[in-house]
Design an enzyme around this catalytic site. Structure first.
Site, PDB file in Angstrom:
ATOM      1  N   ALA A 189      30.687  52.481  35.912  1.00 15.90           N
ATOM      2  CA  ALA A 189      30.481  53.132  34.826  1.00 15.90           C
ATOM      3  C   ALA A 189      30.428  52.272  33.556  1.00 15.90           C
ATOM      4  CB  ALA A 189      31.346  54.431  34.487  1.00 15.90           C
ATOM      5  N   GLU A 191      30.022  49.223  33.045  1.00 18.61           N
ATOM      6  CA  GLU A 191      29.154  47.930  33.167  1.00 18.61           C
ATOM      7  C   GLU A 191      27.995  48.272  32.271  1.00 18.61           C
ATOM      8  OE1 GLU A 191      28.941  46.755  37.355  1.00 18.61           O
ATOM      9  OE2 GLU A 191      31.210  46.533  37.336  1.00 18.61           O
ATOM     10  N   ARG A 242      35.437  52.844  35.691  1.00 18.32           N
ATOM     11  CA  ARG A 242      34.819  52.196  36.597  1.00 18.32           C
ATOM     12  C   ARG A 242      34.231  53.384  37.615  1.00 18.32           C
ATOM     13  NH1 ARG A 242      35.005  47.188  39.899  1.00 18.32           N
ATOM     14  NH2 ARG A 242      35.086  47.615  42.187  1.00 18.32           N
ATOM     15  N   HIS A 311      25.187  44.468  38.498  1.00 13.38           N
ATOM     16  CA  HIS A 311      26.377  44.749  38.031  1.00 13.38           C
ATOM     17  C   HIS A 311      26.851  43.855  36.894  1.00 13.38           C
ATOM     18  CE1 HIS A 311      27.973  47.584  41.042  1.00 13.38           C
ATOM     19  NE2 HIS A 311      27.079  47.133  41.825  1.00 13.38           N
ATOM     20  N   SER A 312      27.794  43.641  36.459  1.00 18.85           N
ATOM     21  CA  SER A 312      28.469  42.905  35.546  1.00 18.85           C
ATOM     22  C   SER A 312      30.039  42.598  35.846  1.00 18.85           C
ATOM     23  CB  SER A 312      28.015  43.161  34.046  1.00 18.85           C
ATOM     24  OG  SER A 312      29.108  44.055  33.722  1.00 18.85           O
ATOM     25  N   PHE A 313      30.647  41.637  35.588  1.00 18.95           N
ATOM     26  CA  PHE A 313      30.111  40.499  35.125  1.00 18.95           C
ATOM     27  C   PHE A 313      30.408  39.200  35.956  1.00 18.95           C
ATOM     28  CE2 PHE A 313      34.299  41.192  33.021  1.00 18.95           C
ATOM     29  CZ  PHE A 313      35.021  40.001  33.087  1.00 18.95           C
ATOM     30  N   TYR A 366      37.455  37.082  47.283  1.00 24.65           N
ATOM     31  CA  TYR A 366      38.101  38.255  47.868  1.00 24.65           C
ATOM     32  C   TYR A 366      37.132  39.068  48.826  1.00 24.65           C
ATOM     33  CZ  TYR A 366      36.017  40.652  44.034  1.00 24.65           C
ATOM     34  OH  TYR A 366      35.365  41.735  43.133  1.00 24.65           O
ATOM     35  N   GLU A 389      25.343  39.972  39.272  1.00 22.45           N
ATOM     36  CA  GLU A 389      26.646  40.043  38.223  1.00 22.45           C
ATOM     37  C   GLU A 389      26.000  39.326  36.971  1.00 22.45           C
ATOM     38  OE1 GLU A 389      29.230  41.592  38.472  1.00 22.45           O
ATOM     39  OE2 GLU A 389      29.704  41.867  40.636  1.00 22.45           O
TER      40      GLU A 389
END
Length: 437
Positions: A189, A191, A242, A311-313, A366, A389
């Protein structure tokens, strides 16, 4: 004079409303937390289940964590850190000030545009448009370009918002020799800067077509808002929200991370706690939003050759898998990813970093399970599947990187589409070579 007064009054009204909505962030501070061993790491990770803090980055011995803490909890939080000899510093003293700055810039851009009449059908790029504006826009495009655009509904979100998407095709999706490109944004949400990327692609494929080969040789599916409920909530006061809006155990501990809810190694590298931003939900596709997306992918899986979830970032082009295991076609994924990244880098602002390309785990350091791009490749069988991203705000590495400067909105769309074009043309050319051999 009347127009000037109207502009000033509009700006003041907008600024008053947007400032008031950030009261919940008054005095919130962003902490950078340095862990020195496994005991401290475990302690910090468990804090999120004990007190209502928001972890933006889970720290480890090689990388500090970032945690957002309310004004009321700061003293207690610092005492807890001191009890475990965990070092910290405060990166942002009052987050509300930064949110109000973003709103001021966006409101100022909106007030300037209010004085300019425009007959263009495309949405302007000096603001981040709300759900209903985008929803209405898609319908208008379908009515204006019935021979090119078909407006579809993927289904409803959890709270009943229609998840519309466009099918763009000169042959009404009937020429099965044409590969399909799938684009999606706003699965997370907060981004906001990802929305201009899909809107810009739509404009260049429908309204202002300067690359006719992209619509003549390819079909497109574009879903601008993958998380309508969470997106609206992020505008209504919780800017850093998010997840979706699934009811949880409290107003703070609620929502499912939609990018951990797909059926791709679900639940193996995500959280089973409502309070965590990476909560994976009750099961794969437990959320209507992800299930809606799954149905689109399954319907066209035999033709979708390129999947991009925006997506970001971080300025990255990422591919699977989130387990760290590489797909069988990892070399091709890397080659196409580099081509897309270089296309963006050629037109990006010099102040922005070059894009990194690589496996999700190798780049981010990760693991992550249940992601859309992993499902698109491993579950739906789409050969080229990526997560973009987009660049952070002004080089920020904290949660402030999610904020948007209106001067970058159109550039975000333009440069991202350059990368998308490179990937789409690679798909087209490779399939053409296969047919001719």
């Amino acid at each position: 004079m009347a127009n000037l007064l109207k502009s000033v009054l509009l700006f003041c009204a907008i600024f008053y409303v947007v400032c008031a909505k950030h009261e919940q962030y008054e005095g919130h501070s962003l902490y950078e937390v340095f862990v020195k061993n496994a005991v401290q790491t475990k302690f910090i990770h468990e804090l999120e289940n004990q007190i209502p803090i928001q972890v933006f980055v889970y720290g480890h011995t090689e990388n500090p964590g970032q945690i957002l803490v309310s004004k009321e909890l700061k003293s207690h939080f610092e005492e807890l850190l001191a009890s475990m000899d965990v070092e910290y510093n405060i990166k942002v003293a009052n987050v509300r000030e930064q949110l109000e700055l973003e709103d001021k810039l966006l409101a100022n851009a909106a007030s300037k545009r209010s004085n300019r009449s425009s007959s263009r059908l495309a949405l302007p790029y000096d603001e981040i448009h709300r759900y209903q504006v985008v929803d209405d826009y898609l319908v208008r495009l379908g009515n204006a370009y019935p021979n090119l655009v078909k407006v579809e509904s993927a289904g409803s979100s959890l709270l009943g918002r229609d998840m519309k998407y466009l099918k763009i095709s000169t042959t009404n999706f009937e020429d099965r020799r044409k590969p399909v490109i799938f684009l999606m944004s706003l699965l997370h949400a907060r981004e906001w800067v990802t929305l201009p990327a899909t809107l810009y692609a739509i404009e260049k494929l429908v309204i202002d077509v300067t690359d006719s080969d992209l619509v003549n040789d390819l079909d497109w599916i574009i879903l601008p808002i993958g998380n309508p409920d969470g997106y609206e909530h992020s505008h209504d006061g919780d800017r850093f929200w998010r997840k979706n809006r699934r009811e949880g155990i409290s107003s703070f501990c609620m929502g499912v991370d939609l990018n951990r809810n797909f059926d791709a190694w679900w639940g193996t590298a995500s959280s089973n706690s409502w309070c965590f931003d990476t909560f994976h939900g009750a099961g794969p596709f437990s959320e209507p939003e992800t299930d809606n997306i799954r149905r689109i992918l399954e319907e066209h899986a035999d033709r979708i050759e390129l999947f991009i979830d925006i997506h970001s970032f971080g300025s990255m082009v990422l591919f699977g898998f989130g387990t760290g295991q590489l797909p069988p076609n990892a070399l091709a994924l890397n080659v196409v990813g580099v081509n897309m990244a270089q296309a963006i880098d050629r037109v990006k602002w010099p102040s922005k970093p070059n894009y990194q390309v690589g496996n999700i785990v190798h780049v981010l350091r990760y693991t992550a399970s249940g992601g859309s791009s992993d499902y698109a490749q491993a579950g739906a069988g789409i050969p080229l599947s990526y997560t973009y991203e987009l660049p952070a705000l002004n080089g920020h590495t904290t949660l402030l990187g999610f904020l948007v400067d209106p001067v970058f909105i159109e550039q975000a769309g333009f440069e991202t589409f350059e990368g998308i074009k490179a990937g789409a043309r690679f798909v087209r050319d490779m399939l053409s070579m296969k047919r001719n051999n």
